[in-house]
Design a protein around this motif. Structure first.
Motif, short mmCIF file in Angstrom:
data_model
loop_
_atom_site.label_atom_id
_atom_site.label_comp_id
_atom_site.label_asym_id
_atom_site.label_seq_id
_atom_site.Cartn_x
_atom_site.Cartn_y
_atom_site.Cartn_z
N PRO A 131 0.84 -1.19 0.00
CA PRO A 131 0.00 0.00 0.00
C PRO A 131 0.88 1.24 0.00
O PRO A 131 1.87 1.29 0.73
CB PRO A 131 -0.76 -0.11 1.32
CG PRO A 131 0.13 -0.90 2.22
CD PRO A 131 1.00 -1.77 1.35
N VAL A 132 0.57 2.21 -0.85
CA VAL A 132 1.39 3.42 -0.87
C VAL A 132 0.53 4.67 -0.79
O VAL A 132 -0.54 4.74 -1.36
CB VAL A 132 2.30 3.51 -2.11
CG1 VAL A 132 3.29 2.37 -2.15
CG2 VAL A 132 1.50 3.53 -3.40
N TYR A 133 1.04 5.64 -0.07
CA TYR A 133 0.37 6.93 0.04
C TYR A 133 1.45 8.01 0.10
O TYR A 133 2.21 8.05 1.06
CB TYR A 133 -0.52 6.95 1.29
CG TYR A 133 -1.23 8.25 1.52
CD1 TYR A 133 -2.07 8.79 0.55
CD2 TYR A 133 -1.06 8.94 2.71
CE1 TYR A 133 -2.71 9.99 0.76
CE2 TYR A 133 -1.71 10.15 2.94
CZ TYR A 133 -2.53 10.66 1.96
OH TYR A 133 -3.16 11.85 2.18
N GLU A 190 4.35 8.41 -1.57
CA GLU A 190 5.68 7.82 -1.38
C GLU A 190 6.58 8.09 -2.59
O GLU A 190 7.45 7.30 -2.91
CB GLU A 190 5.57 6.30 -1.18
CG GLU A 190 4.71 5.85 0.00
CD GLU A 190 5.38 6.00 1.35
OE1 GLU A 190 6.44 6.65 1.43
OE2 GLU A 190 4.82 5.49 2.34
N ASP A 193 -3.10 4.67 -2.48
CA ASP A 193 -4.21 5.08 -1.63
C ASP A 193 -4.50 6.57 -1.81
O ASP A 193 -4.47 7.34 -0.85
CB ASP A 193 -3.84 4.74 -0.19
CG ASP A 193 -5.02 4.80 0.75
OD1 ASP A 193 -6.14 4.96 0.26
OD2 ASP A 193 -4.81 4.71 1.97
N ASN A 246 -8.06 8.82 -0.83
CA ASN A 246 -7.41 8.17 0.31
C ASN A 246 -8.45 7.46 1.17
O ASN A 246 -9.32 8.08 1.77
CB ASN A 246 -6.65 9.21 1.13
CG ASN A 246 -5.92 8.59 2.29
OD1 ASN A 246 -6.25 8.82 3.45
ND2 ASN A 246 -4.94 7.76 2.01
N GLY A 292 -7.41 5.02 3.43
CA GLY A 292 -6.73 4.51 4.61
C GLY A 292 -6.07 3.17 4.33
O GLY A 292 -6.49 2.43 3.43
N LYS A 293 -5.04 2.87 5.11
CA LYS A 293 -4.23 1.68 4.84
C LYS A 293 -5.03 0.39 4.94
O LYS A 293 -4.82 -0.54 4.16
CB LYS A 293 -3.06 1.65 5.83
CG LYS A 293 -2.04 0.58 5.50
CD LYS A 293 -0.91 0.55 6.53
CE LYS A 293 0.04 -0.58 6.20
NZ LYS A 293 1.05 -0.79 7.25
N ALA A 297 -6.84 -0.09 1.77
CA ALA A 297 -5.88 -0.36 0.70
C ALA A 297 -5.43 -1.82 0.75
O ALA A 297 -5.35 -2.51 -0.27
CB ALA A 297 -4.67 0.57 0.83
N ALA A 299 6.03 0.45 1.95
CA ALA A 299 6.88 0.87 0.84
C ALA A 299 8.02 1.77 1.28
O ALA A 299 8.81 2.22 0.46
CB ALA A 299 6.03 1.59 -0.19
N ASP A 300 8.12 2.06 2.57
CA ASP A 300 9.08 3.08 3.00
C ASP A 300 10.38 2.49 3.55
O ASP A 300 11.10 3.15 4.28
CB ASP A 300 8.42 3.98 4.05
CG ASP A 300 7.85 3.17 5.21
OD1 ASP A 300 8.04 1.95 5.22
OD2 ASP A 300 7.21 3.77 6.09
N GLN A 360 10.76 0.48 5.86
CA GLN A 360 10.76 0.21 7.30
C GLN A 360 10.67 -1.28 7.58
O GLN A 360 11.15 -1.76 8.59
CB GLN A 360 9.62 0.96 7.98
CG GLN A 360 9.89 2.45 8.06
CD GLN A 360 9.06 3.11 9.12
OE1 GLN A 360 7.89 3.38 8.92
NE2 GLN A 360 9.66 3.35 10.27
N ARG A 410 12.63 5.21 8.28
CA ARG A 410 11.96 5.54 7.03
C ARG A 410 13.01 6.09 6.06
O ARG A 410 13.78 6.98 6.41
CB ARG A 410 10.92 6.62 7.32
CG ARG A 410 9.80 6.61 6.34
CD ARG A 410 8.73 7.58 6.79
NE ARG A 410 7.41 7.04 6.49
CZ ARG A 410 6.91 6.98 5.26
NH1 ARG A 410 7.61 7.42 4.25
NH2 ARG A 410 5.73 6.46 5.07
N SER A 421 5.99 9.86 7.58
CA SER A 421 4.93 8.99 8.06
C SER A 421 3.60 9.73 8.02
O SER A 421 3.53 10.91 8.34
CB SER A 421 5.23 8.55 9.49
OG SER A 421 4.09 7.95 10.04
N TRP A 425 0.95 8.78 9.77
CA TRP A 425 0.14 8.50 10.94
C TRP A 425 0.05 9.71 11.83
O TRP A 425 1.04 10.27 12.23
CB TRP A 425 0.70 7.32 11.72
CG TRP A 425 0.52 6.06 10.97
CD1 TRP A 425 1.51 5.28 10.45
CD2 TRP A 425 -0.73 5.44 10.60
NE1 TRP A 425 0.95 4.21 9.79
CE2 TRP A 425 -0.41 4.29 9.86
CE3 TRP A 425 -2.06 5.75 10.83
CZ2 TRP A 425 -1.39 3.45 9.35
CZ3 TRP A 425 -3.03 4.93 10.32
CH2 TRP A 425 -2.69 3.78 9.59
#
Ligand code: UDP
Ligand code: MG
Length: 322
Positions: A22-24, A26, A55, A82, A84-85, A88, A106-107, A109, A211, A216, A218
């Motif tokens: 899932p990407v938002y 990025e 997303d 969007n 939300g994760k 997604a 995707a970051d 992490q 990251r 982020s 969140w």
């Protein structure tokens, strides 16, 4: 599928791996991430697909993804906004077709170097292999305290067992994916659903990386909302505890009434008591509003379910039709 079949599938590189990302927003990291991910998957099997769910990114994430080489085996679902994760991820799970599915952020992490380990555990017979973070160094003290509180509460009041510090970085067998896809609920709390479907699972510790770029998404409010969703969707105790609280308060009131009657009979009428009355009114007003508020939390979610709106809307798709 027996363990022998699984081992053979992995050893002969015949296994079909789906990877859900899932990407938002990025754009900074997405190209380098996918370049690395497809190399790692290629080493495991020539049969793989990377399903990216955009997303509703407001930056150039989608353009960057569409421009990547065909050899990356990328399929892209671009949601119309969007969602939300959780939504997604749901979209990804409903569009993948692998023998196993790997979910990763995707970051950078989530250390994708661990995918072979996940696959080995799957070959040993586990249907779900989930990463458990061995550090929370990347998070603020507040977020950590909040997470601790949430997991503590969740274990006490819900019937499912959510392993603390486990996230979305995991491998699922296609049986698990089918089970998750059979859940029609609109309110999605993936961490709870993974546990709810059951299956033979194993935890694998991993160290959360920094990251690699971007930031982020969140926010505290979003995290609170997610926690509330988790609690209301997986426990009815907040709803039912009020009968018990009401019963106890009534009992106390009865005892207090008997006490007042006795005192009055023995010592005569005791006029003062304004403070007691004010405090009592305020206390019970508070308790009643609180219980109505909690009732509201559940009603809002029932409202959300009965509307039966789709969980997400796909605005655009690439790579699915060939
Ligand atoms: N993400 C998403 N939709 C959102 C927020 C985040 O798909 O509304 C993706 C994001 O692109 C990333 C993953 O979910 O791949 C984790 O998000 P993030 O890194 O912002 O969260 P954190 O790791 O800080 O918990
Ligand atoms: Mg992250």
């Amino acid at each position: 599928m027996t363990i022998i079949d699984r081992k053979q599938l992995v050893a002969e590189k015949e296994i079909f791996i789906s990877c859900i990302v899932p990407v938002y927003n990025e754009e900074e990291v997405i190209e380098s991430f996918l370049a690395k991910l497809q190399e790692q998957l290629k080493a495991l099997s020539p049969h793989f697909e990377i399903i990216i769910i955009d997303d509703g990114s407001a930056d150039h994430t989608v353009e960057r993804i569409v421009g990547l080489p065909k050899s990356y085996h990328i399929k892209l679902l671009a949601l119309s906004r969007n969602f939300g994760k959780e939504a997604a991820l749901t979209a990804g799970l409903e569009h993948c077709s692998g023998d196993v599915v790997i979910i990763t952020d995707a970051d950078f992490q989530h250390p994708t170097e661990m995918i072979p380990t996940f696959l080995d555990q799957w070959a040993e017979g586990y249907d779900m292999v989930y990463g458990v973070r061995s550090n929370r160094d990347d998070e603020s003290l507040l977020k950590r305290a909040f997470a601790g509180l949430f997991y503590g509460l969740m274990t006490k009041i819900s019937r499912i067992n959510i392993p603390s510090n486990a996230g979305d970085f995991r491998l699922l067998d296609k049986k698990v994916v089918a089970a998750l896809n059979s859940i029609e609920e609109r309110g999605r709390f993936m961490k709870g659903l993974y546990s709810w479907v059951g299956f033979k699972s194993i935890a694998v510790p991993f160290t959360v990386q920094k990251r690699a770029g971007g930031k982020s998404s969140w926010k505290f409010s979003r995290l609170t909302e997610l926690a509330l969703t988790g609690i209301t969707l997986f426990s009815d105790i907040p709803l039912r505890i009020w009968s018990l609280i009401g019963f106890i308060i009534s009992l106390i009131a009865l005892v207090y009434a008997l006490y007042i009657v006795t005192i009055t009979l023995i010592f005569g009428v005791d006029v003062p008591g304004f403070a007691t009355i004010t405090v009592a009114i305020m206390f019970f007003g508070g308790i009643q509003l609180l219980s109505i508020g909690i009732l509201g939390e559940y009603i809002a979610r029932i409202f959300n379910e009965v509307k039966r709106r789709p969980k997400y809307i796909v605005g655009n798709r690439f790579g699915f039709d060939e």
